[in-house]
Design a protein around this motif. Structure first.
Motif, short mmCIF file in Angstrom:
data_model
loop_
_atom_site.label_atom_id
_atom_site.label_comp_id
_atom_site.label_asym_id
_atom_site.label_seq_id
_atom_site.Cartn_x
_atom_site.Cartn_y
_atom_site.Cartn_z
N GLY A 188 5.04 10.37 -37.44
CA GLY A 188 4.25 11.18 -36.93
C GLY A 188 4.40 11.73 -35.52
N ARG A 189 5.68 11.78 -35.37
CA ARG A 189 6.28 12.29 -34.03
C ARG A 189 6.81 13.64 -34.21
N PRO A 190 6.45 14.90 -33.36
CA PRO A 190 7.14 16.03 -33.45
C PRO A 190 8.63 16.06 -33.46
N ILE A 191 9.21 16.84 -34.33
CA ILE A 191 10.72 17.01 -34.18
C ILE A 191 10.93 18.39 -34.14
N ALA A 192 12.37 18.81 -33.84
CA ALA A 192 13.17 20.20 -34.01
C ALA A 192 12.49 21.09 -32.85
N ALA A 193 13.23 21.52 -31.93
CA ALA A 193 12.60 22.28 -30.66
C ALA A 193 12.72 23.76 -31.16
N ASP A 194 13.22 24.47 -32.14
CA ASP A 194 13.23 25.53 -32.37
C ASP A 194 12.44 26.01 -33.77
N MET A 195 12.06 27.32 -33.91
CA MET A 195 11.44 27.65 -35.00
C MET A 195 12.05 27.43 -36.37
N ASN A 236 -3.42 30.21 -32.21
CA ASN A 236 -3.14 29.85 -30.61
C ASN A 236 -2.24 28.50 -30.43
N ALA A 237 -2.64 27.56 -31.35
CA ALA A 237 -2.14 26.17 -31.24
C ALA A 237 -1.96 25.56 -32.66
N LEU A 238 -1.16 24.58 -32.58
CA LEU A 238 -1.19 23.59 -33.73
C LEU A 238 -1.57 22.28 -33.18
N ALA A 239 -1.44 21.16 -33.96
CA ALA A 239 -2.01 19.85 -33.68
C ALA A 239 -1.40 19.20 -32.48
N PHE A 240 0.16 19.66 -32.10
CA PHE A 240 0.84 19.15 -30.96
C PHE A 240 1.37 20.20 -30.28
N PRO A 241 1.37 20.42 -28.98
CA PRO A 241 2.06 21.54 -28.10
C PRO A 241 3.27 21.95 -28.61
N GLU A 242 4.23 20.79 -29.18
CA GLU A 242 5.57 21.43 -29.59
C GLU A 242 5.72 22.09 -30.87
N LEU A 243 4.64 22.01 -31.56
CA LEU A 243 4.78 22.49 -33.03
C LEU A 243 4.16 23.99 -32.87
#
Length: 130
Positions: free
Chosen positions: A42-49, A113-120
């Protein structure tokens, strides 16, 4: 299951989606929650689109396979992104992946504007039938 693609025009073909998909007498329908670039914990991964799109599609395929479906069963996809320009810069990989999986879905793209986590930056929601 019988599936028909409805395209009164041709311009959407280069974008890899259909204006409508008719399904005649499906026996099962799978509604997939939005799949984001998240790891198994459940952790965000990947830094680019580009990386996030790949991770989203990997996760979507995992959910589909767990339920006994594949991309070929997907009839609708909704894309949510924090940047339409960045999404379209990487859209070729979406078309390639869906096309390779035999998927020509009805589709909607929405900038949020945003998804569940700021990194997404992207989330992909799908409906599949069989």
């Amino acid at each position: 299951m019988q599936k028909s693609i409805i395209n009164p025009w041709q311009w959407q073909n280069q974008l890899g989606y259909a204006q409508a998909v008719e399904v005649i007498q499906p026996t099962h329908t799978l509604y997939c929650a939005g799949q984001a670039a998240m790891d198994a914990d459940g952790r965000p991964i990947a830094a680019d689109m580009s990386g996030q799109i790949d991770a989203c599609l990997d996760n979507l395929e995992t959910v589909l396979q767990q339920a006994g479906y594949s991309l070929a069963n997907v009839v609708r996809i909704n894309f949510y992104t924090t940047s339409v320009p960045q999404f379209f810069a990487a859209y070729g990989q979406v078309i390639g992946r869906l096309s390779a999986g035999g998927c020509v879905p009805a589709s909607t793209l929405v900038e949020v504007n945003a998804l569940a986590f700021p990194e997404l930056m992207v989330e992909i929601e799908a409906t599949a039938v069989k």
